[in-house]
Design an enzyme around this catalytic site. Structure first.
Site, PDB file in Angstrom:
ATOM      1  N   HIS A  71      30.083  35.495  48.576  1.00 15.08           N
ATOM      2  CA  HIS A  71      29.980  36.459  47.471  1.00 15.08           C
ATOM      3  C   HIS A  71      31.373  36.776  46.923  1.00 15.08           C
ATOM      4  CE1 HIS A  71      26.325  37.490  49.950  1.00 15.08           C
ATOM      5  NE2 HIS A  71      25.780  37.341  48.770  1.00 15.08           N
ATOM      6  N   GLY A 121      23.387  42.227  48.916  1.00 17.80           N
ATOM      7  CA  GLY A 121      24.235  42.928  49.879  1.00 17.80           C
ATOM      8  C   GLY A 121      24.510  42.114  51.132  1.00 17.80           C
ATOM      9  N   LYS A 170      24.795  27.425  47.250  1.00 19.98           N
ATOM     10  CA  LYS A 170      23.986  27.346  48.472  1.00 19.98           C
ATOM     11  C   LYS A 170      22.510  27.556  48.155  1.00 19.98           C
ATOM     12  CE  LYS A 170      23.497  30.165  52.026  1.00 19.98           C
ATOM     13  NZ  LYS A 170      22.064  29.997  52.295  1.00 19.98           N
TER      14      LYS A 170
END
Ligand code: PAF
Length: 296
Positions: free
Chosen positions: A37, A31, A149
């Site tokens: 994302h 989240g 990442k």
């Protein structure tokens, strides 16, 4: 986009899609989503018929000194980002759904979990491997998308999927950066103006080393020196290492195989990580080529 909270509802929703031969993509997250994302979800939506995004702040990957309760959350914003990026299903399980009472079986990753972040976050990759294996079993995706990442995470998960014969292709998507080079991360929200400026030291060093590598520099010592010099601006460096992307062992001599230059550092109380991939041949520049299961 359908929102589901239980494994039973998730399975009921996905079963007919699978039976129709649809390709299912999966983006697991904790989240507080950002454009990094977004890139994973978009890539999944482009390559698959349905994309499942999970949001689950996984307790087993936080150490005792790490503050899971304060992990940033913003469900409304996350839902909007998922919608915009074309996710089909948002899976929002409670902790008790993923770890029911009596839970005691874990996935124990091997040597790949020991160096780099593993040295400073004992048990972290055990928690990651366990929850990702469980989520893979719940979603049964054809493809799963992870950001470069978290480089070591991608290597550990790919190995885990192969070792446990999980029928999923792990796709690594390049890191998304701000215009000034800062890698997008949910943790950037902790940075005030001064810390944000100093956080740039990480990408500045890595990108300078990558530019030197692309211009022909092959000495591991020199590349590490270039990446290290701006790091005077951070509060402490946990590690700066140049490693073989296959086995994560440090490269000492000339860089003659695909390598990752990885850094973890604190700016104030915020721990940041970043990396760049250095590939001697343009063919190996994508981690998906250089970490292919055949060569792992
Ligand atoms: O990268 C993350 O956000 C997490 O480690 C993951 C893969 C969702 C597992 O909890």
């Amino acid at each position: 986009m359908r929102v589901v909270r239980t494994i039973a509802d998730l399975r009921a929703l996905l079963r007919p899609l699978r039976e129709e031969g649809k390709r299912i993509g999966f983006v697991p997250t904790m989240g507080f989503l950002h454009e990094g994302h977004g890139a994973l979800i978009r890539q999944s939506a482009a390559r698959c018929d349905a994309t499942v995004v999970s949001i689950f702040v996984n307790p087993t990957q936080f150490g005792p000194a790490e503050d899971m309760a304060n992990y940033p959350r913003d469900l409304e914003r996350d839902q909007n980002l998922c919608l915009e990026a074309d996710a089909s299903v948002l899976f929002l399980p409670e902790v008790s759904e993923i770890y029911p009472t009596g839970f005691q079986t874990h996935v124990e990753p091997g040597r790949l979990a020991e160096p780099l972040c593993g040295r400073f976050r004992p048990g972290h990759f055990r928690g990651v491997a366990t929850v990702v294996a469980k989520l893979f079993n719940m979603v049964q995706p054809d493809l799963a998308f992870f950001g470069q990442k978290d480089f070591q995470q991608t290597v550990v998960i790919r190995r885990m999927a192969r070792d446990l014969n999980l029928p999923v292709d792990v796709v690594v998507v390049p890191t998304i950066r701000e215009a000034d080079g800062l890698a997008l991360s949910s943790r950037n929200t902790y940075l005030d103006e001064d810390a944000r400026r100093r956080a740039l030291c990480l990408s500045e060093g890595l990108l300078a080393a990558k530019a030197a590598f692309d211009a022909g520099e092959r000495s591991a010592v020199k590349l590490l020196e270039i990446a290290r010099s701006p790091l005077a601006g951070v509060d402490s460096v946990q590690y700066l290492e140049l490693v073989d992307v296959q086995n994560l062992e440090p490269i000492q001599g000339p860089v003659d195989r695909t390598a990752a230059l990885c850094v973890a550092a604190y700016v104030g109380s915020t721990r940041l990580i970043d990396n760049v991939v250095l590939a001697p041949s343009a063919l190996d520049a994508s981690l998906n080529m250089s970490l292919s299961p055949q060569s792992a």
